[in-house]
Motif scaffolding. Sequence first.
Motif, mmCIF file in Angstrom:
data_model
loop_
_atom_site.group_PDB
_atom_site.id
_atom_site.type_symbol
_atom_site.label_atom_id
_atom_site.label_comp_id
_atom_site.label_asym_id
_atom_site.label_seq_id
_atom_site.Cartn_x
_atom_site.Cartn_y
_atom_site.Cartn_z
ATOM 1 N N GLU A 58 33.545 60.081 4.066
ATOM 2 C CA GLU A 58 33.692 61.517 4.367
ATOM 3 C C GLU A 58 32.469 62.371 3.985
ATOM 4 O OE1 GLU A 58 37.107 62.617 5.509
ATOM 5 O OE2 GLU A 58 36.643 60.691 5.979
ATOM 6 N N GLY A 59 32.184 63.019 5.012
ATOM 7 C CA GLY A 59 31.119 64.072 5.035
ATOM 8 C C GLY A 59 29.664 63.315 5.195
ATOM 9 N N SER A 60 29.512 62.286 5.757
ATOM 10 C CA SER A 60 28.390 61.519 5.865
ATOM 11 C C SER A 60 27.700 61.781 7.290
ATOM 12 C CB SER A 60 28.476 59.929 5.645
ATOM 13 O OG SER A 60 29.142 59.402 6.780
ATOM 14 N N TYR A 61 28.366 62.438 7.855
ATOM 15 C CA TYR A 61 27.645 62.492 9.296
ATOM 16 C C TYR A 61 26.175 63.387 9.506
ATOM 17 C CZ TYR A 61 31.809 61.214 11.155
ATOM 18 O OH TYR A 61 33.077 60.233 11.487
ATOM 19 N N ASN A 62 25.696 64.151 8.261
ATOM 20 C CA ASN A 62 24.387 64.681 8.218
ATOM 21 C C ASN A 62 24.059 64.721 7.184
ATOM 22 O OD1 ASN A 62 22.436 65.645 9.998
ATOM 23 N ND2 ASN A 62 22.969 67.744 9.744
ATOM 24 N N THR A 63 24.158 63.751 6.204
ATOM 25 C CA THR A 63 24.082 63.369 4.737
ATOM 26 C C THR A 63 23.154 62.186 4.579
ATOM 27 O OG1 THR A 63 26.144 64.413 4.126
ATOM 28 C CG2 THR A 63 24.690 63.295 2.268
ATOM 29 N N ALA A 64 22.009 62.586 3.546
ATOM 30 C CA ALA A 64 21.154 61.380 3.706
ATOM 31 C C ALA A 64 21.648 60.586 2.366
ATOM 32 C CB ALA A 64 19.683 61.836 3.181
ATOM 33 N N ILE A 65 22.140 59.192 2.475
ATOM 34 C CA ILE A 65 22.573 58.330 1.436
ATOM 35 C C ILE A 65 21.367 57.462 1.384
ATOM 36 C CG2 ILE A 65 24.265 56.951 0.984
ATOM 37 C CD1 ILE A 65 26.080 58.502 2.993
ATOM 38 N N HIS A 66 20.930 57.183 -0.131
ATOM 39 C CA HIS A 66 19.892 56.473 -0.107
ATOM 40 C C HIS A 66 19.983 54.895 0.184
ATOM 41 C CE1 HIS A 66 22.342 54.826 -3.561
ATOM 42 N NE2 HIS A 66 21.402 54.108 -3.847
ATOM 43 N N THR A 67 21.111 54.352 0.334
ATOM 44 C CA THR A 67 21.367 52.759 0.737
ATOM 45 C C THR A 67 21.154 52.730 2.283
ATOM 46 O OG1 THR A 67 23.690 53.308 0.982
ATOM 47 C CG2 THR A 67 22.771 52.363 -1.136
ATOM 48 N N THR A 68 21.255 53.745 3.119
ATOM 49 C CA THR A 68 21.416 53.634 4.646
ATOM 50 C C THR A 68 20.851 54.600 5.441
ATOM 51 O OG1 THR A 68 22.473 53.100 6.599
ATOM 52 C CG2 THR A 68 23.807 54.255 4.895
ATOM 53 N N ASP A 69 20.017 54.435 6.423
ATOM 54 C CA ASP A 69 19.472 55.505 7.127
ATOM 55 C C ASP A 69 19.865 55.481 8.740
ATOM 56 O OD1 ASP A 69 17.916 53.430 8.002
ATOM 57 O OD2 ASP A 69 16.074 54.242 7.200
ATOM 58 N N PHE A 70 21.047 54.641 8.774
ATOM 59 C CA PHE A 70 21.442 54.567 10.296
ATOM 60 C C PHE A 70 22.373 55.814 10.343
ATOM 61 C CE2 PHE A 70 21.477 49.640 11.392
ATOM 62 C CZ PHE A 70 20.086 49.854 11.344
ATOM 63 N N ARG A 71 21.862 56.921 11.046
ATOM 64 C CA ARG A 71 22.438 57.958 10.989
ATOM 65 C C ARG A 71 21.861 58.862 12.202
ATOM 66 N NH1 ARG A 71 21.217 59.229 6.661
ATOM 67 N NH2 ARG A 71 19.357 60.600 6.747
ATOM 68 N N LEU A 72 22.518 59.576 12.991
ATOM 69 C CA LEU A 72 21.888 60.538 13.697
ATOM 70 C C LEU A 72 22.448 61.839 13.374
ATOM 71 C CD1 LEU A 72 23.186 59.166 17.359
ATOM 72 C CD2 LEU A 72 21.268 58.592 16.398
ATOM 73 N N GLU A 73 21.340 62.536 13.158
ATOM 74 C CA GLU A 73 21.530 64.007 12.398
ATOM 75 C C GLU A 73 20.659 64.916 13.153
ATOM 76 O OE1 GLU A 73 19.449 62.885 8.969
ATOM 77 O OE2 GLU A 73 17.506 63.455 9.717
ATOM 78 N N THR A 74 21.283 66.203 13.143
ATOM 79 C CA THR A 74 20.732 67.258 13.784
ATOM 80 C C THR A 74 19.469 68.001 12.810
ATOM 81 O OG1 THR A 74 22.152 68.984 12.839
ATOM 82 C CG2 THR A 74 22.809 68.308 14.828
ATOM 83 N N ARG A 75 18.281 68.303 13.678
ATOM 84 C CA ARG A 75 17.091 68.968 12.909
ATOM 85 C C ARG A 75 16.787 70.063 13.990
ATOM 86 N NH1 ARG A 75 13.317 63.602 12.103
ATOM 87 N NH2 ARG A 75 14.783 62.418 10.698
ATOM 88 N N LYS A 76 16.080 71.175 13.368
ATOM 89 C CA LYS A 76 15.751 72.381 14.033
ATOM 90 C C LYS A 76 14.321 71.933 14.438
ATOM 91 C CE LYS A 76 18.589 76.319 13.546
ATOM 92 N NZ LYS A 76 18.458 77.386 12.969
ATOM 93 N N VAL A 77 13.886 72.169 15.779
ATOM 94 C CA VAL A 77 12.487 71.939 16.336
ATOM 95 C C VAL A 77 12.235 73.015 17.225
ATOM 96 C CG1 VAL A 77 10.939 70.676 17.896
ATOM 97 C CG2 VAL A 77 12.813 69.592 16.481
ATOM 98 N N ASP A 78 11.061 74.059 16.921
ATOM 99 C CA ASP A 78 11.032 75.381 17.502
ATOM 100 C C ASP A 78 12.254 76.104 17.613
ATOM 101 O OD1 ASP A 78 8.520 74.469 17.890
ATOM 102 O OD2 ASP A 78 8.635 73.212 19.660
ATOM 103 N N GLY A 79 13.052 76.170 16.525
ATOM 104 C CA GLY A 79 14.313 77.023 16.707
ATOM 105 C C GLY A 79 15.467 76.377 17.342
ATOM 106 N N LYS A 80 15.040 75.058 17.934
ATOM 107 C CA LYS A 80 16.176 74.466 18.704
ATOM 108 C C LYS A 80 16.871 73.497 17.895
ATOM 109 C CE LYS A 80 14.550 76.248 23.357
ATOM 110 N NZ LYS A 80 14.232 75.823 24.619
ATOM 111 N N LYS A 81 18.216 73.283 17.944
ATOM 112 C CA LYS A 81 18.837 71.844 17.367
ATOM 113 C C LYS A 81 18.589 70.909 18.424
ATOM 114 C CE LYS A 81 22.265 74.004 14.292
ATOM 115 N NZ LYS A 81 23.766 73.934 13.992
ATOM 116 N N LYS A 82 18.161 69.809 17.786
ATOM 117 C CA LYS A 82 18.003 68.472 18.435
ATOM 118 C C LYS A 82 18.345 67.342 17.588
ATOM 119 C CE LYS A 82 14.117 69.964 21.504
ATOM 120 N NZ LYS A 82 12.824 69.402 21.985
#
Length: 516
Positions: A147-171
């Motif tokens: 639960e709640g892992s969709y954009n959360t960094a968990i130390h055991t796994t980095d298999f995750r697609l996450e949103t980041r802001k680049v030049d003010g735009k979400k990617k």
Amino acid sequence: MAQEKPNIILLYADDISARELPIYGSTVWSPPKGGNTSDPQYQAKTPVLNQLAEEGCYIKTAWAATVCGPSRAMMMTGRYAHLHKWWHNSDKGKAPIGKGVWNLYDSSPHSIANVAKAGGYATFWAGKTQMNIEGFQFDEACFTPGEGSYNTAIHTTDFRLETRKVDGKKKIFNADTNREIHKKSYVQSGWYWKPHVQLMNYPGTNKELVWWPNTKKAEKDFGLNTFGPDVELDFIFDFMERKQKEKEPFFVYHTSHLGHDAWDFLNPDSGNKWPGTPKISWDGNKYICLKPNVTGDNGVYDTHGTVTKSGIHNHVNYLDYQVWQYMNKLKELGIENNTIFIFCADNGTSGYGKSSPVSQKGTHVPLIIYAPGMNLTKKGMQDVLVNMSDMLPTIADIANVEIPDSYEINGESLIPFLTTDKKTHREWIYGYHKETQIVRGNLVLKDGNNVWYDVSETPEDLISFPKITDWNKVSEAHRKERDNLLKTILKFNIHETEHDAPVNGIEKVEPLTLKK
């Protein structure tokens, strides 16, 4: 003292049309990129499910809603969207205060978990949730992804697609490769390889929810060779073992991700729709699973031939392997004749039927019921109509739970049909897709586009029913059934007028009780 009530296992697979299982006899199924094929190499092989379907029974025409959220709502509540307000994944009714989605346990307090609990069952939920979990009476759970892992960094796994802001735009970025992804996708955590897993109320933990792996040994073993569906089954079997020792009947609600497409973290540039599974083989009597051997990092991996290629047929094959594991565990525990096993799915296959209002492409799902100790009067294929809303009242009957007459349930228990000489189950079945309604009887079907079909005979692909364009060219029985169906669904057609929760919520409901 031995328990009296049978255990119940409900395996609810994800995005799998009935046509993907060979027992349904379709001449068409889904290829690895989605769509349609009749190529034998892409047809699933399900020797165990075939056997369960023949020794138990399977339903020719079982329906869900067209997409996962509303279907899971139907399963969890035994009700349609006019009551729970989950019209579509992106179209859910607001809570009474006008903020947020109306929780299913608020709209429908007598959920499938609460019914089982009222019947004296220990309850376990494994796999996919897609909803707030707090108000359901599950004793324990293993959620993938957590639960709640969709954009959360968990130390055991980095298999995750996450949103980041680049030049003010979400990617969207792949956290494993640290690169932006350009293939159309959505934010998601890995639920197959190197998965995000969270446990609820697991014995020995002092928190309601904990991330797994949660011990030094588990963290040492966790990694690229960890396959989420295997983790689910490990915790399910642990729960079953404990409850059998305690002589307590159990209800397992296994909402597997298998069947659902996902980002292929092991092959991030491939465009694969369905990530591969561990390789398995059937020797005619048993399955052999090749131990995964995956190496690499940062998006460059070598599976050393231990992982299958992409394709939903491999997901269905792996479900068959897991069902074989279930059957072995039941025999090991000595409860194979005191356990009811149900296999079904939430909607049609992605790239074919999922979210489709056309004919029954989105709604037609497999349903197998295996209960060797129950003395079923029905064996093999049953040409009857069943709805996923029927599961809740069926479980209530098994658990000997009385649902108050004042509490509306849209499903009908299957027990009278399964255990007596009753010839039919119900006269019509119903699905929904946003504001549209899909309904069929034994002769006619109305889809979400208001197209009518003659369903008195089943086509080879299970879907290409002849359209009815002139009602004078069909029988009087066809016309009469059409009129009855239109009258029946009037009460459910309130998407425009009563889309959200009632302003004051629902009135206090009568409690569940045991039948006398």
